[in-house]
Design a protein around this motif. Structure first.
Motif, PDB file in Angstrom:
ATOM      1  N   HIS A 439       0.834  -1.195   0.000  1.00  0.00           N
ATOM      2  CA  HIS A 439       0.000   0.000   0.000  1.00  0.00           C
ATOM      3  C   HIS A 439       0.870   1.247   0.000  1.00  0.00           C
ATOM      4  CE1 HIS A 439      -2.513   3.193   1.752  1.00  0.00           C
ATOM      5  NE2 HIS A 439      -3.497   2.592   1.114  1.00  0.00           N
ATOM      6  N   SER A 440       1.577   1.485   1.106  1.00  0.00           N
ATOM      7  CA  SER A 440       2.484   2.625   1.175  1.00  0.00           C
ATOM      8  C   SER A 440       3.885   2.076   1.336  1.00  0.00           C
ATOM      9  CB  SER A 440       2.149   3.505   2.370  1.00  0.00           C
ATOM     10  OG  SER A 440       0.784   3.832   2.325  1.00  0.00           O
ATOM     11  N   THR A 441       4.843   2.694   0.676  1.00  0.00           N
ATOM     12  CA  THR A 441       6.154   2.062   0.640  1.00  0.00           C
ATOM     13  C   THR A 441       7.110   2.569   1.710  1.00  0.00           C
ATOM     14  OG1 THR A 441       6.633   3.567  -1.128  1.00  0.00           O
ATOM     15  CG2 THR A 441       6.108   1.300  -1.729  1.00  0.00           C
ATOM     16  N   PHE A 442       6.755   3.672   2.373  1.00  0.00           N
ATOM     17  CA  PHE A 442       7.474   3.939   3.617  1.00  0.00           C
ATOM     18  C   PHE A 442       6.635   4.749   4.598  1.00  0.00           C
ATOM     19  CE2 PHE A 442       8.791   7.464   1.041  1.00  0.00           C
ATOM     20  CZ  PHE A 442       9.109   8.515   1.883  1.00  0.00           C
ATOM     21  N   ILE A 443       6.946   4.525   5.849  1.00  0.00           N
ATOM     22  CA  ILE A 443       6.163   5.105   6.928  1.00  0.00           C
ATOM     23  C   ILE A 443       7.135   5.926   7.754  1.00  0.00           C
ATOM     24  CG2 ILE A 443       4.896   4.524   9.067  1.00  0.00           C
ATOM     25  CD1 ILE A 443       4.941   2.174   6.162  1.00  0.00           C
ATOM     26  N   SER A 444       6.853   7.201   7.894  1.00  0.00           N
ATOM     27  CA  SER A 444       7.834   7.985   8.628  1.00  0.00           C
ATOM     28  C   SER A 444       7.163   9.008   9.535  1.00  0.00           C
ATOM     29  CB  SER A 444       8.820   8.623   7.651  1.00  0.00           C
ATOM     30  OG  SER A 444       8.516   9.954   7.408  1.00  0.00           O
ATOM     31  N   CYS A 445       7.950   9.534  10.462  1.00  0.00           N
ATOM     32  CA  CYS A 445       7.463  10.514  11.424  1.00  0.00           C
ATOM     33  C   CYS A 445       7.687  11.904  10.853  1.00  0.00           C
ATOM     34  CB  CYS A 445       8.220  10.352  12.745  1.00  0.00           C
ATOM     35  SG  CYS A 445       7.968  11.724  13.875  1.00  0.00           S
ATOM     36  N   ARG A 446       6.629  12.663  10.799  1.00  0.00           N
ATOM     37  CA  ARG A 446       6.699  14.000  10.239  1.00  0.00           C
ATOM     38  C   ARG A 446       7.503  14.945  11.122  1.00  0.00           C
ATOM     39  NH1 ARG A 446       1.673  16.502   7.473  1.00  0.00           N
ATOM     40  NH2 ARG A 446       2.103  15.803   5.385  1.00  0.00           N
ATOM     41  N   LYS A 447       7.544  14.622  12.397  1.00  0.00           N
ATOM     42  CA  LYS A 447       8.182  15.543  13.332  1.00  0.00           C
ATOM     43  C   LYS A 447       9.706  15.379  13.322  1.00  0.00           C
ATOM     44  CE  LYS A 447       7.445  17.467  17.897  1.00  0.00           C
ATOM     45  NZ  LYS A 447       7.292  16.932  19.241  1.00  0.00           N
ATOM     46  N   CYS A 448      10.175  14.119  13.466  1.00  0.00           N
ATOM     47  CA  CYS A 448      11.626  13.926  13.563  1.00  0.00           C
ATOM     48  C   CYS A 448      12.217  13.253  12.314  1.00  0.00           C
ATOM     49  CB  CYS A 448      11.978  13.100  14.801  1.00  0.00           C
ATOM     50  SG  CYS A 448      11.578  11.357  14.644  1.00  0.00           S
ATOM     51  N   GLY A 449      11.378  12.796  11.397  1.00  0.00           N
ATOM     52  CA  GLY A 449      11.895  12.208  10.153  1.00  0.00           C
ATOM     53  C   GLY A 449      12.238  10.734  10.250  1.00  0.00           C
ATOM     54  N   TYR A 450      11.977  10.139  11.416  1.00  0.00           N
ATOM     55  CA  TYR A 450      12.293   8.726  11.596  1.00  0.00           C
ATOM     56  C   TYR A 450      11.518   7.876  10.589  1.00  0.00           C
ATOM     57  CZ  TYR A 450      12.642   4.185  13.960  1.00  0.00           C
ATOM     58  OH  TYR A 450      12.871   2.880  14.253  1.00  0.00           O
ATOM     59  N   VAL A 451      12.222   6.911   9.946  1.00  0.00           N
ATOM     60  CA  VAL A 451      11.568   6.028   8.985  1.00  0.00           C
ATOM     61  C   VAL A 451      11.532   4.619   9.556  1.00  0.00           C
ATOM     62  CG1 VAL A 451      11.695   5.020   6.674  1.00  0.00           C
ATOM     63  CG2 VAL A 451      12.323   7.413   7.024  1.00  0.00           C
ATOM     64  N   SER A 490       6.011  11.323  18.990  1.00  0.00           N
ATOM     65  CA  SER A 490       4.953  12.163  18.414  1.00  0.00           C
ATOM     66  C   SER A 490       3.937  11.259  17.739  1.00  0.00           C
ATOM     67  CB  SER A 490       5.541  13.131  17.389  1.00  0.00           C
ATOM     68  OG  SER A 490       5.552  12.545  16.109  1.00  0.00           O
ATOM     69  N   ASN A 491       2.725  11.784  17.518  1.00  0.00           N
ATOM     70  CA  ASN A 491       1.790  10.917  16.790  1.00  0.00           C
ATOM     71  C   ASN A 491       1.574  11.354  15.346  1.00  0.00           C
ATOM     72  OD1 ASN A 491       0.362  13.095  17.587  1.00  0.00           O
ATOM     73  ND2 ASN A 491      -0.888  11.972  19.092  1.00  0.00           N
ATOM     74  N   TYR A 492       2.580  12.004  14.785  1.00  0.00           N
ATOM     75  CA  TYR A 492       2.505  12.413  13.388  1.00  0.00           C
ATOM     76  C   TYR A 492       3.088  11.353  12.449  1.00  0.00           C
ATOM     77  CZ  TYR A 492       1.540  17.002  15.383  1.00  0.00           C
ATOM     78  OH  TYR A 492       0.999  18.025  16.089  1.00  0.00           O
ATOM     79  N   ILE A 493       2.575  10.134  12.572  1.00  0.00           N
ATOM     80  CA  ILE A 493       3.066   9.085  11.672  1.00  0.00           C
ATOM     81  C   ILE A 493       2.370   9.238  10.329  1.00  0.00           C
ATOM     82  CG2 ILE A 493       3.191   6.584  11.303  1.00  0.00           C
ATOM     83  CD1 ILE A 493       4.769   7.207  13.678  1.00  0.00           C
ATOM     84  N   LYS A 494       3.158   9.300   9.272  1.00  0.00           N
ATOM     85  CA  LYS A 494       2.554   9.488   7.954  1.00  0.00           C
ATOM     86  C   LYS A 494       2.966   8.361   7.006  1.00  0.00           C
ATOM     87  CE  LYS A 494       0.794  12.643   5.623  1.00  0.00           C
ATOM     88  NZ  LYS A 494      -0.539  12.720   4.993  1.00  0.00           N
ATOM     89  N   TYR A 495       2.088   8.095   6.028  1.00  0.00           N
ATOM     90  CA  TYR A 495       2.339   7.050   5.044  1.00  0.00           C
ATOM     91  C   TYR A 495       2.703   7.689   3.718  1.00  0.00           C
ATOM     92  CZ  TYR A 495      -0.062   4.122   8.379  1.00  0.00           C
ATOM     93  OH  TYR A 495      -0.424   3.465   9.514  1.00  0.00           O
ATOM     94  N   PHE A 496       3.807   7.259   3.138  1.00  0.00           N
ATOM     95  CA  PHE A 496       4.238   7.810   1.856  1.00  0.00           C
ATOM     96  C   PHE A 496       4.445   6.695   0.838  1.00  0.00           C
ATOM     97  CE2 PHE A 496       5.764  10.659   5.142  1.00  0.00           C
ATOM     98  CZ  PHE A 496       5.425  11.914   4.669  1.00  0.00           C
ATOM     99  N   GLY A 497       4.544   7.091  -0.420  1.00  0.00           N
ATOM    100  CA  GLY A 497       4.879   6.124  -1.469  1.00  0.00           C
ATOM    101  C   GLY A 497       3.693   5.263  -1.821  1.00  0.00           C
ATOM    102  N   ILE A 498       3.584   4.926  -3.092  1.00  0.00           N
ATOM    103  CA  ILE A 498       2.411   4.156  -3.498  1.00  0.00           C
ATOM    104  C   ILE A 498       2.778   2.755  -3.960  1.00  0.00           C
ATOM    105  CG2 ILE A 498       0.791   5.982  -4.126  1.00  0.00           C
ATOM    106  CD1 ILE A 498       1.923   5.812  -6.983  1.00  0.00           C
ATOM    107  N   GLY A 499       1.920   1.809  -3.627  1.00  0.00           N
ATOM    108  CA  GLY A 499       2.007   0.448  -4.136  1.00  0.00           C
ATOM    109  C   GLY A 499       0.676   0.090  -4.769  1.00  0.00           C
ATOM    110  N   THR A 500       0.592  -1.119  -5.295  1.00  0.00           N
ATOM    111  CA  THR A 500      -0.617  -1.531  -6.019  1.00  0.00           C
ATOM    112  C   THR A 500      -1.883  -1.487  -5.152  1.00  0.00           C
ATOM    113  OG1 THR A 500       0.135  -3.774  -5.552  1.00  0.00           O
ATOM    114  CG2 THR A 500       0.434  -2.980  -7.800  1.00  0.00           C
ATOM    115  N   GLN A 501      -1.733  -1.758  -3.848  1.00  0.00           N
ATOM    116  CA  GLN A 501      -2.927  -1.741  -2.978  1.00  0.00           C
ATOM    117  C   GLN A 501      -3.536  -0.344  -2.872  1.00  0.00           C
ATOM    118  OE1 GLN A 501      -1.879  -3.358   0.845  1.00  0.00           O
ATOM    119  NE2 GLN A 501      -1.308  -5.340  -0.001  1.00  0.00           N
ATOM    120  N   LYS A 502      -2.638   0.646  -2.874  1.00  0.00           N
ATOM    121  CA  LYS A 502      -3.108   2.023  -2.781  1.00  0.00           C
ATOM    122  C   LYS A 502      -3.868   2.402  -4.057  1.00  0.00           C
ATOM    123  CE  LYS A 502      -2.086   6.415  -1.130  1.00  0.00           C
ATOM    124  NZ  LYS A 502      -1.185   6.867  -0.075  1.00  0.00           N
TER     125      LYS A 502
END
Ligand code: ADP
Ligand code: ZN
Ligand code: ZN
Length: 741
Positions: A439-451, A490-502
């Motif tokens: 679905h999403s190809t990486f999951i990262s924190c918007r606040k600190c950039g952690y992937v 932080s609770n700013y976890i965001k989903y980036f990148g697209i896969g076929t499920q998305k």
């Protein structure tokens, strides 16, 4: 001949040589070259499997010490003389042992499968008396006899089922000579010929006819050169293959057809069986060992004349082979990635040179290596420039940067979105291609950039919608999605990148009436699921098919008039020296799925690199333009076909062991390179530096001459193994691999 030359079936460098065994009297008349043998081996004389690859009268071993062959388990030859030659060629070419090559060529030998047929034993003189004796009783034996008096030639398990009895009364009746059990071998069949409609040869158009005659003449001339059939997608290459095979069968010869594993769909199989019926068999890796063995045996016993299959079908043991056809010859799966790392095109060439068969390579997008051989007169070529329907699809490139400027943040550009809508309205079918699953190809924190990265690999997790989990595509590790950032809470976890499920999710959101199917590794893990999806799509049970490269090739669906490439950049940016070639091929192939019947096809390619030459030449369907540009790049960069690349990787769970070993090897190589002057890279981390807790380091060497390069590497590896304990690391050697990573 007094002695047999035997290769023992053990993968161990110390036994990678020929052993001599004496041939005892009792097998003198049955032993043949290429048979399997059991032989006593080592101090303990444990029985080992071996293969007889020659005979000799002389041996340096003392006659009193030489051991006898113990037995021959089969009553047939496994390797004919040519196949033994092929094995030797492979051992040398792909730097592995002869035993590994022989194992690769032969099928897994499985026991034959039998059905037991039961009849009353009328040959017994007292049979009538015996039957009266039993039939008057009220037991299971009498039940069986009563049944057999009315029916004969019944399978034993059928009787058991019908009468609801166990096996024991049948055994007793047999023991007492009242019934006879006759075993009859049955062949395990992966396909049901009856399911296929018979087809007749189509009248060829002018271009097809020219190509057909060109190749036919080469067959009759017994030309030694392989032939490239370069025909655009939908130009009717398969029909040419079929008619060429017909020619070959006419002169009493056999045919092997190789297709990429992934396109071994019912559609492909149907075309060969539809034309040739039970003369055809099919083999591939999804079959059971028994099924595969039976197909191999049918070829050996002359029960079939055509084998269609994936890579390993090249080893079909036909006598009197007339033609080998390799369809979609540019596919990387034709090169094995496990030992022996053979290139099936090279092996096919070898087989053709030994047997006099003709080699035909077909593609709309020939590999750069193959086309280079055409240019250098090593291969013949014949082209088909037009589709059977004279209607190439219209390809539109969409600059996704401009879409963003216009405020379109969605996955779909405006033109593609409108085209999907239109196609749905017209009740036609659409294919959407994205070479990335999940679905999403990486999951990262918007606040600190952690992937979020896999704990075993240095690879980002991919988010999977279905089970709401994070998955590593390299080690299959699964983790829960965190609610808060593991690094900064932080609770700013965001989903980036697209896969076929998305894509699937978005299509369902925007076009809620559309029937959607998805085909990728996640939806095709079950047996036959691959086939079922394609069959359903063919029968228009869905309007839109979303998928990875699985859907890019070979499919011929008349109602598909629109193809959308969601992100061409994924293949372009793979970081490999072949990435431009791969991108050109996949774009051309996927575009080739559109408009194969009467309605013109439309293709939209979305990209952030609209000026890249792979994309531009694919748009104009200009293979030659692409080739000329790419071959120049290869020359400048000293890449294949101008050089050979040896890729050496050392991995292990202890990073310092790995570093020690690879640094030592590097030093050895630099030292000996003073004479040879190859290009040797520095030691570097592999592109993916850790997989499944294994640290990976690489060295790349480029050189013009293959044999010298190979000898050089093997020589240096040998020194490494002698000087340093390499038991704790794995050394991976690949000559001209599919991907350099
Ligand atoms: P390719 O293998 O070159 O992509 P195919 O062999 O799949 O092309 O042919 C494309 C379509 O054209 C198929 O549906 C095929 O049945 C049809 N076709 C091929 N040759 C002819 C012909 N001579 N006359 C009519 N239809 C043909
Ligand atoms: Zn992992
Ligand atoms: Zn954070």
């Amino acid at each position: 001949m007094k002695y047999a030359e035997v290769i023992i079936d053990i993968t161990n460098e110390n036994v990678d040589k020929i052993f001599h065994y004496a041939i005892p009297e009792n097998i003198k008349n049955t032993i043949k070259l290429g048979m399997r043998a059991f032989v006593p081996f080592g101090k303990s004389n444990r029985l080992r499997e071996g293969y007889i690859i020659g005979f000799t009268n002389e041996t340096e071993i003392n006659e009193n010490l030489i051991k006898n062959i113990y037995s021959l388990p089969d009553n047939y030859v496994i390797f004919n003389e040519n196949m033994i030659c092929v094995a030797k060629y492979m051992a040398d070419k792909y730097y592995c042992s002869l035993s590994e090559c022989l194992q690769c060529i032969m099928p897994k030998i499985t026991k034959n499968k039998f059905n037991n047929y039961i009849n009353i034993n009328y040959e017994n003189d007292n049979i009538n008396e015996l039957i009266e004796n039993i039939i008057s009783k009220n037991n299971q034996q009498s039940k069986v006899l009563k049944f057999l008096l009315k029916n004969d030639n019944i399978k034993s398990d059928e009787i058991q089922k019908v009468l609801g009895i166990s096996r024991s009364p049948i055994n007793t009746l047999e023991k007492n000579g009242i019934i006879k059990i006759t075993p009859k071998q049955i062949k395990r069949e992966p396909i049901n010929i009856q399911d296929y409609k018979k087809t007749l040869p189509l009248p060829l158009n002018d271009e097809q006819n020219f190509a057909f005659n060109f190749i036919k003449n080469k067959i009759y001339e017994k030309s030694k050169k392989p032939i490239l059939l370069h025909g655009v997608t939908g130009s009717g290459k398969t029909e040419i293959y079929l008619q060429l095979i017909e020619e070959v069968l006419k002169i009493g010869k056999k045919a092997i057809v190789l297709v990429p594993e992934i396109s071994l769909t019912p559609q492909t199989v149907e075309r060969f069986i539809g034309r040739f019926g039970e003369k055809v068999s099919v083999t591939h890796s999804k079959l059971s060992d028994g099924e595969r063995f039976d197909q191999w045996k049918k070829a050996k016993d002359n029960e079939i004349e055509i084998m269609v299959g994936a890579r390993s079908a090249i080893f079909t043991p036909f006598e009197n082979l007339g033609i080998i056809i390799i369809d979609e010859e540019h596919e990387s799966t034709y090169k094995s990635e496990s030992t022996p790392k053979y290139d099936v095109k090279q092996v096919a060439e070898k087989i053709c040179s030994l047997t006099g068969a003709t080699l035909v390579l077909g593609s709309a997008t020939p590999s750069i290596d193959t086309y280079y051989k055409v240019e250098n007169n090593q291969y013949d070529i014949v082209c088909i420039k037009n589709r059977v329907n004279y209607n190439m699809p219209k390809i539109t490139i969409i600059d996704m940067r401009k879409e963003l400027e216009k405020g379109n943040m969605s996955i779909f550009s405006k033109p593609l979105f409108e085209a999907i809508k239109e196609n749905l309205k017209n009740n036609m079918q659409t294919i959407l291609f994205l070479n990335r699953r999940g679905h999403s190809t990486f999951i990262s924190c918007r606040k600190c950039g952690y992937v979020m990265e896999c704990k075993n690999c240095n690879v980002n997790y991919t988010y999977h919608l279905k089970d709401n989990k994070l998955r590593c595509h390299y080690c299959n590790n699964i983790e829960n999605v965190p609610n808060v950032c593991p690094n900064c809470s932080s609770n700013y976890i965001k989903y980036f990148g697209i896969g076929t499920q998305k894509i699937e999710e978005q299509i369902k959101k925007y076009f809620n009436n559309a029937r959607v199917m998805r085909m990728d590794m996640d939806t095709t893990s079950k047996k036959n699921s691959h086939q079922n999806i394609l069959e359903d799509f063919k029968n228009h049970k869905a309007d839109i098919l979303i998928g990875t490269q699985m859907i890019a090739k070979g499919l011929d669906f008349p109602k598909v008039t629109l193809v959308g490439v969601i992100a061409a950049d994924i293949t372009l940016n793979s970081g490999d020296y072949k990435s431009s070639e791969n991108a050109f091929q996949i774009l051309t192939q996927v575009a080739g799925r559109a408009g194969r019947s009467t309605v013109k096809g439309n293709v939209f390619i979305q990209t952030y690199n609209p000026d890249h030459y792979s994309i531009k030449f694919a748009k104009n369907n200009d293979y030659i333009g692409f080739y000329n540009k790419e071959i120049l790049e290869r020359k400048i960069m000293f890449y294949p076909p101008f050089s050979n690349i040896f890729f050496i990787m050392i991995c292990g769970d202890n990073e310092s062991n790995v570093i020690n070993a690879i640094n030592f090897l590097h030093k050895v190589m630099l030292y000996y390179n003073q004479k040879t002057n190859f290009y040797i890279s520095d030691v570097a981390k592999a592109n993916i530096y850790k997989i499944n807790n294994q640290y990976r380091y690489k060295i790349i060497i480029k050189a013009k001459e293959e044999t010298r390069l190979k000898n050089f590497v093997l020589y240096c590896i040998n020194i490494l193994k002698n000087k340093i304990d390499t038991n704790k690391v794995t050394i991976i050697l690949s000559l001209n691999p599919n991907y350099i990573s």
